[in-house]
Scaffold this active site. Structure first.
Site, PDB file in Angstrom:
ATOM      1  N   CYS A 104     118.925  -7.240 -54.554  1.00  0.00           N
ATOM      2  CA  CYS A 104     119.484  -6.041 -55.174  1.00  0.00           C
ATOM      3  C   CYS A 104     119.874  -4.931 -54.193  1.00  0.00           C
ATOM      4  CB  CYS A 104     118.571  -5.520 -56.276  1.00  0.00           C
ATOM      5  SG  CYS A 104     116.839  -5.878 -56.106  1.00  0.00           S
ATOM      6  N   ASP A 151     121.413 -14.831 -58.881  1.00  0.00           N
ATOM      7  CA  ASP A 151     121.167 -13.409 -59.042  1.00  0.00           C
ATOM      8  C   ASP A 151     122.456 -12.675 -59.371  1.00  0.00           C
ATOM      9  OD1 ASP A 151     119.556 -11.249 -59.126  1.00  0.00           O
ATOM     10  OD2 ASP A 151     119.170 -11.120 -56.980  1.00  0.00           O
ATOM     11  N   GLN A 153     118.088 -17.582 -55.852  1.00  0.00           N
ATOM     12  CA  GLN A 153     118.250 -17.039 -57.199  1.00  0.00           C
ATOM     13  C   GLN A 153     119.713 -17.108 -57.637  1.00  0.00           C
ATOM     14  OE1 GLN A 153     116.655 -13.061 -56.312  1.00  0.00           O
ATOM     15  NE2 GLN A 153     115.069 -13.468 -57.825  1.00  0.00           N
ATOM     16  N   HIS A 204     119.945  -5.660 -63.448  1.00  0.00           N
ATOM     17  CA  HIS A 204     119.566  -6.841 -62.670  1.00  0.00           C
ATOM     18  C   HIS A 204     119.491  -8.016 -63.647  1.00  0.00           C
ATOM     19  CE1 HIS A 204     117.726  -4.217 -59.375  1.00  0.00           C
ATOM     20  NE2 HIS A 204     117.834  -3.379 -60.394  1.00  0.00           N
ATOM     21  N   HIS A 241     124.071  -8.463 -60.426  1.00  0.00           N
ATOM     22  CA  HIS A 241     123.850  -7.044 -60.697  1.00  0.00           C
ATOM     23  C   HIS A 241     125.117  -6.457 -61.295  1.00  0.00           C
ATOM     24  CE1 HIS A 241     120.766  -8.038 -57.705  1.00  0.00           C
ATOM     25  NE2 HIS A 241     120.043  -7.231 -58.451  1.00  0.00           N
ATOM     26  N   ARG A 283     109.664 -14.870 -49.945  1.00  0.00           N
ATOM     27  CA  ARG A 283     108.518 -14.053 -50.338  1.00  0.00           C
ATOM     28  C   ARG A 283     107.252 -14.680 -49.759  1.00  0.00           C
ATOM     29  NH1 ARG A 283     110.213 -12.517 -56.630  1.00  0.00           N
ATOM     30  NH2 ARG A 283     112.196 -11.517 -56.027  1.00  0.00           N
TER      31      ARG A 283
END
Length: 663
Positions: free
Chosen positions: A354, A403, A401, A535, A405, A383
């Site tokens: 992000c 992912d 991910q 998100h 936004h 992580r």
């Protein structure tokens, strides 16, 4: 007299000293027998604990399954500790909570014997049943802190004494007696007696090492795990689910299907084999088509970013323990001296995408006309998960991910979230999943104002309502305290083929990060305004979603996802040339096909390709070569079907088409 209001609105006046059990008995003998505990003004309490004033009272029975299971599992844990101490005097006990499907208790074996092992479990189980059948009353008492410390020290319970000493001075503590001969410190609540438990509805499952208070510097204990239920039927169903889950374990199937492996040289990172990477690529292609159709734009951002960026975003303070941190300097190559100087600047591998997407948004001036701006990335993240927490594909250190936004105006939020709800619904249904939507609300530790959180939660709630999904059909539920530190979120919980749930997709409404990273756009009024940042992810991570798919389908993936979609196997070597012709036609149709021309019996080949979960096996011999046909054996079905080559190609082409590309 106390005024006690029951769920039906009726009021009973009772004398001080009356217990919920007395009220149950007054209502009827059936309820008196069925009642396990009571909810007094919303708090679950012992059914034998006297009422203390006017109250709202609801009696808890086995029909209130969540509360009932919590109670019985807590009691099984205490009975476990009592059984261990009865069998091996000198055993020290620590804590024993209920879990999602059972209970555990951490204990320290006496010095006279080795730590407890699996071999001890049958004896402990039998002793537990003996205690349950004795129907020992479970009696609550309030003790002073000083008296309880003295009791634990006298009995040699050093762990319990240490814990009691850290509780506030002057605070009364509750203990529970099991009969007259066994005591534990506990807040409760408990059942009225051990006999309320079903002696055939629990099973001790395994033992593991544990440290006192979770600190490896402290004494090592043995954690004894069990599963506990309201009755034997529930236990048997649970054990059957566990057996089925073991058959579906993605780590076992991943090895059998030659999909991936993990090894110590890269803790928590996956080595994808060619077969496994085929699945990955098919999912990636599917997701690209899905998000491209939603007007999203794909981006790629750096793996490593300066610590100052993470400080500004808030992750450095809130999340640093889960980040891989690296120095921004050339390491020392001399034998002596530190590898990194104390003056090194720091960078970190990104744990999420992000902040980088905000930096893309900030390039150039954005107008209100540019919004919503939807950015997506198949972003690789790292992580720093503890080694002991890693689990196959389900919990890893390196993951990718799907992912995204969405940067939007305030007036666009509800419509954007509503559209995402519909997109997620389409994706999950393409994979055959049912799901529940849950709204995770503000946690205790958070950024932002109360007004900001009120607005963000209301917007997510409103979007689900407008999408027609805030219903029992969609498992709609609100989860207090479960949101991220910067935003509330909607969660999608998938249900797999054997009834397990997996939290996968999410969308979060965030006003904090654009503020912290100074993202803005020029509004219709010519002034700067903050965008809201949504998100969102659907798969969550490719690794975990593939693990879920493997277990959901027990390795028998839909043909469009299967690494090898068909194998052409020969019965006799005379059919080798024909097998190649069949395979070539399938390849020309876009089918992932292999040939098996080995000098092995056909039953051996069938068995081997079934274990590899190949959807279709096309068997050919001399007769099939002469007639231009194939004998099709479908994975999981009995017998075979004779088809022409063209029919087989058409069938496989249809099955191999991804669900979003079918007519």
């Amino acid at each position: 007299m106390f005024r006690i209001t029951l769920p039906d609105g009726s009021v009973r006046e009772v004398a001080p000293g009356t217990t919920p059990a007395d009220i149950a008995a007054a209502i009827g003998p059936g309820l008196a027998k069925a009642a396990l505990a009571a909810r007094v003004d919303g708090e679950v309490r012992d059914i034998m604990r006297p009422l203390e004033g006017d109250a709202q009272l609801a009696l808890i029975t086995a029909r209130d399954e969540a509360d009932a299971l919590e109670l019985v599992r807590h009691d099984y844990a205490h009975v476990l500790a009592e059984a261990v101490q009865a069998l091996w005097p000198g055993t020290q006990i620590t804590f024993g909570p209920a879990t999602d499907d059972g209970f555990y208790y951490d204990v320290k074996a006496p010095d006279s014997r080795a730590p407890f092992s699996m071999d001890d479990l049958p004896a402990i189980e039998e002793k537990m049943r003996e205690i349950i059948r004795a129907d020992k009353p479970l009696i609550r008492q309030v003790w002073s802190r000083e008296d309880l410390i003295a009791k634990w020290e006298k009995d040699g319970e050093t762990f319990k004494a240490e814990w009691a000493k850290e509780l506030p001075e002057g605070e009364d503590l509750t203990v529970y007696w099991s009969g007259e001969d066994w005591l534990d410190m506990c807040r409760g609540p408990h059942l009225a007696s051990t006999g309320k438990l079903d002696p055939q509805a629990f099973k001790l499952m395994r033992v593991a090492g544990a440290y006192w208070r979770g600190d490896q510097k402290n004494a090592q204990l043995t954690r004894i795990y069990g599963t506990g239920w309201l009755n034997k039927k529930q236990l048997d169903a649970h054990l059957m689910r566990l057996e089925e889950a073991a058959k579906r374990d993605h780590r076992k199937l991943g090895q059998e299907m030659d999909l991936f492996h993990l090894q110590a040289e890269a803790h928590g990172s996956v080595f994808w084999h060619p077969n496994g990477y085929v699945i990955w690529r098919e999912l990636e292609d599917y997701m690209r088509r899905a998000v491209n159709g939603s007007g999203s734009k794909e981006v790629k951002t750096p793996q490593v970013m300066d610590a100052r960026q993470w400080e500004q975003s808030g992750h450095w303070g809130k999340y640093r323990e889960n980040m891989f941190v690296i120095p921004d300097e050339t390491p020392n190559i001399e034998d002596d001296g530190p590898m990194v100087s104390k003056d090194a600047d720091w960078m970190a591998l990104k744990p999420m995408n992000c902040p980088a997407h905000v930096l893309i948004f900030k390039q150039g001036i954005k107008s209100y006309r540019d919004l919503p701006l939807r950015l997506v990335e198949n972003g690789c993240c790292h992580r720093n998960e503890p080694h002991g927490a890693l689990h196959g594909l389900m919990r890893v250190r390196q993951f990718t991910q799907d992912d995204g936004h969405i940067f939007c105006r305030e007036d666009q939020i509800v419509a954007e979230v509503q559209d995402f709800c519909r997109l997620a619904d389409r994706v999950y249904k393409d994979f055959g999943f049912t799901y529940a939507i849950k709204l995770a609300l503000r946690p205790e530790n958070r950024f932002g104002t109360e007004e900001m959180w009120d607005k963000a939660e209301a917007e997510l709630r409103d979007a689900v309502v407008r999408a027609g999904m805030a219903t029992q059909e969609y498992g709609w539920e609100e989860l207090p305290g479960e949101g991220a530190f910067y935003a509330p979120k909607l969660e999608w919980h998938l249900t797999d083929a054997i009834g397990r749930t997996w939290q996968v997709g999410t969308i979060q409404s965030d006003r904090v990060l654009p503020e912290r990273l100074d993202a803005s756009y020029v509004g219709e009024d010519g002034e700067r305004h903050r965008p809201v940042m949504l998100h969102r992810a659907i798969f969550g991570s490719y690794e975990r979603f593939i693990g879920i798919l493997i277990e959901h389908f027990a390795g028998k993936l839909p043909t469009w996802l299967a690494p090898v979609q068909a194998v052409v196997a020969t019965i006799v070597s005379d059919a080798d040339d024909y097998a190649h012709q069949v395979a070539d036609k399938l390849k020309a149709a876009g089918i992932r096909v292999e040939t098996d021309l080995r000098n092995e019996k056909i039953n051996y080949k069938v068995r081997e390709h079934s274990l590899a979960k190949v959807p279709q096996l096309l068997v050919v011999g001399k007769r099939e070569a002469d007639e231009g046909t194939v004998a099709v054996r479908t994975l999981g079905s009995q017998g075979q079907r004779m088809m022409s080559i063209d029919e087989a190609v058409a069938m496989l082409r249809s099955e191999a088409t991804p669900p979003d590309l079918r007519d």
